[in-house]
Scaffold this motif. Structure first.
Motif, PDB file in Angstrom:
ATOM      1  N   ASN A   1      25.153  -7.579  16.381  1.00 16.21           N
ATOM      2  CA  ASN A   1      25.513  -6.877  17.628  1.00 16.21           C
ATOM      3  C   ASN A   1      24.397  -7.049  18.651  1.00 16.21           C
ATOM      4  OD1 ASN A   1      27.244  -5.883  15.635  1.00 16.21           O
ATOM      5  ND2 ASN A   1      27.604  -4.028  16.814  1.00 16.21           N
ATOM      6  N   GLY A   2      24.777  -7.164  19.909  1.00 15.48           N
ATOM      7  CA  GLY A   2      23.747  -7.372  20.922  1.00 15.48           C
ATOM      8  C   GLY A   2      24.230  -7.037  22.317  1.00 15.48           C
ATOM      9  N   VAL A   3      23.561  -7.622  23.316  1.00 17.15           N
ATOM     10  CA  VAL A   3      23.855  -7.344  24.731  1.00 17.15           C
ATOM     11  C   VAL A   3      24.209  -8.654  25.439  1.00 17.15           C
ATOM     12  CG1 VAL A   3      22.823  -6.581  26.912  1.00 17.15           C
ATOM     13  CG2 VAL A   3      22.309  -5.348  24.804  1.00 17.15           C
ATOM     14  N   ARG A   4      25.314  -8.613  26.210  1.00 16.59           N
ATOM     15  CA  ARG A   4      25.730  -9.780  27.004  1.00 16.59           C
ATOM     16  C   ARG A   4      25.521  -9.466  28.481  1.00 16.59           C
ATOM     17  NH1 ARG A   4      30.094  -9.365  23.343  1.00 16.59           N
ATOM     18  NH2 ARG A   4      31.075  -7.900  24.792  1.00 16.59           N
ATOM     19  N   VAL A   5      25.153 -10.489  29.206  1.00 16.51           N
ATOM     20  CA  VAL A   5      24.898 -10.316  30.633  1.00 16.51           C
ATOM     21  C   VAL A   5      25.574 -11.449  31.395  1.00 16.51           C
ATOM     22  CG1 VAL A   5      23.001 -10.778  32.237  1.00 16.51           C
ATOM     23  CG2 VAL A   5      22.763  -8.935  30.601  1.00 16.51           C
ATOM     24  N   ALA A   6      26.230 -11.117  32.515  1.00 21.48           N
ATOM     25  CA  ALA A   6      26.794 -12.144  33.407  1.00 21.48           C
ATOM     26  C   ALA A   6      26.175 -11.930  34.779  1.00 21.48           C
ATOM     27  CB  ALA A   6      28.304 -12.008  33.477  1.00 21.48           C
TER      28      ALA A   6
ATOM     29  N   VAL B   1      26.713  -5.992  32.584  1.00 26.59           N
ATOM     30  CA  VAL B   1      26.098  -5.849  31.265  1.00 26.59           C
ATOM     31  C   VAL B   1      27.123  -5.262  30.309  1.00 26.59           C
ATOM     32  CG1 VAL B   1      24.248  -4.742  29.944  1.00 26.59           C
ATOM     33  CG2 VAL B   1      23.840  -5.413  32.302  1.00 26.59           C
ATOM     34  N   ASP B   2      27.253  -5.892  29.172  1.00 28.71           N
ATOM     35  CA  ASP B   2      28.234  -5.431  28.195  1.00 28.71           C
ATOM     36  C   ASP B   2      27.610  -5.590  26.814  1.00 28.71           C
ATOM     37  OD1 ASP B   2      30.534  -4.618  27.053  1.00 28.71           O
ATOM     38  OD2 ASP B   2      31.640  -6.490  27.387  1.00 28.71           O
ATOM     39  N   GLY B   3      28.157  -4.938  25.842  1.00 32.46           N
ATOM     40  CA  GLY B   3      27.590  -5.154  24.514  1.00 32.46           C
ATOM     41  C   GLY B   3      28.125  -4.193  23.485  1.00 32.46           C
ATOM     42  N   SER B   4      27.641  -4.390  22.269  1.00 30.72           N
ATOM     43  CA  SER B   4      28.152  -3.617  21.141  1.00 30.72           C
ATOM     44  C   SER B   4      26.991  -2.950  20.418  1.00 30.72           C
ATOM     45  CB  SER B   4      28.886  -4.562  20.194  1.00 30.72           C
ATOM     46  OG  SER B   4      28.056  -5.682  19.924  1.00 30.72           O
ATOM     47  N   LEU B   5      25.996  -2.591  21.202  1.00 24.94           N
ATOM     48  CA  LEU B   5      24.788  -2.027  20.618  1.00 24.94           C
ATOM     49  C   LEU B   5      24.602  -0.617  21.170  1.00 24.94           C
ATOM     50  CD1 LEU B   5      22.683  -3.436  18.809  1.00 24.94           C
ATOM     51  CD2 LEU B   5      21.413  -3.948  20.889  1.00 24.94           C
ATOM     52  N   PRO B   6      24.803   0.414  20.359  1.00 27.94           N
ATOM     53  CA  PRO B   6      24.645   1.756  20.923  1.00 27.94           C
ATOM     54  C   PRO B   6      23.205   2.002  21.354  1.00 27.94           C
ATOM     55  CG  PRO B   6      25.048   1.851  18.542  1.00 27.94           C
ATOM     56  CD  PRO B   6      25.149   0.419  18.941  1.00 27.94           C
TER      57      PRO B   6
END
Ligand code: MEV
Length: 334
Positions: A40-45, A103-108
């Motif tokens: 799980n991590g963080v995505r950035v566009a 910013v999106d992601g699946s990391l609380p």
């Protein structure tokens, strides 16, 4: 000739979260520690701010688990986020003011899973790629270190190091020398992450531990020595693929963390639950005082993750591959 790379419409980047297998807190006082990346991590566009969007400075729009809109004039943004934005503008120049970053992601966040390090690294990678000026490894580390200092006070550097390297690492920072080495894990490992209540911030946990340490200096030094030795044993167990030993060492590390007063009744309960449900070992990860536990399983981990969920705790499964991804060399002085 015109630099075509500076004309990209958007850039995308990703950075994983992290878990510490052994050595959190002790690493701040010079002990060895071992950390691994999470799936799980963080995505950035990153793209250009649309003309209908009004923003002072770059606009960061957090989706999913992250905060809402943040820009330099947001009154609701946490002060350290504003400082981080200012740092980015200072680093990349005035052109940064025109950026729109999703910013999106699946990391609380706030659970000791490296969300701030992942966000920092993903932002730095995304923005530098957008401008067609990818950062060198060293510069990425330096800037991530500066952002983590804004978020956490005086971090040891283990969080952003493992997030940047994306593989299992050994880490030690002593007398201003930083050593970072790859650990070749013999067999793939499966961990279940159980999410407890948020912690009160890494900066706070590190400062409070230091207050206790000042009152019990000799005992704390012994605990740090014990954790340092555990890190050595853990490295050996990982490289030899001794699964049950890895689990036992995690349980011992949890005992030490309890002695350092960074565990909580909820974290102990999650560890106990994991062990009763077949986990080979379990421990809190990160700053403690809340956050998350990691539990090593012999199977695909889904049963334990479901047990956590049934009891009202968020959970996900993460794997560590059996091969080291990168050769990091023996030692780096930063
Ligand atoms: C936080 O993930 C790890 C700590 O050891 C703090 C640090 O090393 O900066 C608690």
């Amino acid at each position: 000739m015109e630099n075509l790379r500076s004309h990209v419409d958007s850039a995308f980047s990703y950075a994983p979260g992290k878990a510490i297998l052994v050595g959190e807190h002790a690493v701040v006082y010079g002990a060895r520690a071992i950390a691994m990346p999470l799936l799980n991590g963080v995505r950035v566009a990153v793209s250009k701010l649309p003309s209908d969007q009004k923003s002072v400075g770059p606009l960061i729009r957090g989706m999913g688990l992250f905060l809402g809109d943040i820009s330099l004039n947001s009154s609701s943004a946490p002060p350290n986020f504003l400082l981080a934005l200012e740092y980015l503008v200072k680093t990349f120049g005035a052109r940064t003011n025109e950026l729109f970053v999703l910013v999106d992601g699946s990391l609380p966040p706030g659970r000791g899973l490296g969300s701030s390090a992942a966000l920092s690294v993903a932002l730095l990678r995304g923005i530098s790629q957008y401008f067609g000026e990818p950062l060198s490894h060293e510069m990425l580390w330096e800037h991530a270190s500066a952002l983590e200092t804004i978020f956490h006070g005086r971090p040891s550097g283990i969080d952003h190091s493992v997030v940047i390297h994306g593989s299992v690492i050994g880490f030690q920072r002593r007398d201003n020398e930083l050593k970072l080495w790859p650990i070749k894990v013999k067999h793939p490992l499966t961990f279940v992450v159980g999410i407890a209540s948020p912690h009160a911030g890494t900066k706070n946990a590190v400062a409070r531990l230091n207050d206790r340490r000042m009152r019990h200096e000799r005992m704390y030094a012994r605990l740090f020595d014990g954790l340092d030795e555990l890190a050595g044993l853990m490295e050996e167990a990982l490289t030899l693929g001794r699964l049950s030993q890895i689990g036992e060492l995690m349980n011992m590390a949890q005992g030490y963390l309890n002695a350092l007063s960074v565990s909580t009744a909820e974290l102990e309960r999650l560890c106990e639950l994991a062990r009763k449900n077949g986990a080979l070992g379990a421990k809190l990860t990160g700053a403690g005082g809340g956050g998350a536990v990691i539990a090593l399983t012999e199977n695909d981990g889904h049963d334990l993750a479901n047990t956590f969920r049934t009891l009202g705790f968020q959970s996900f499964v993460t794997n560590v591959s059996g091969t080291a991804v990168k050769n990091l060399g023996e030692s780096h002085a930063y």
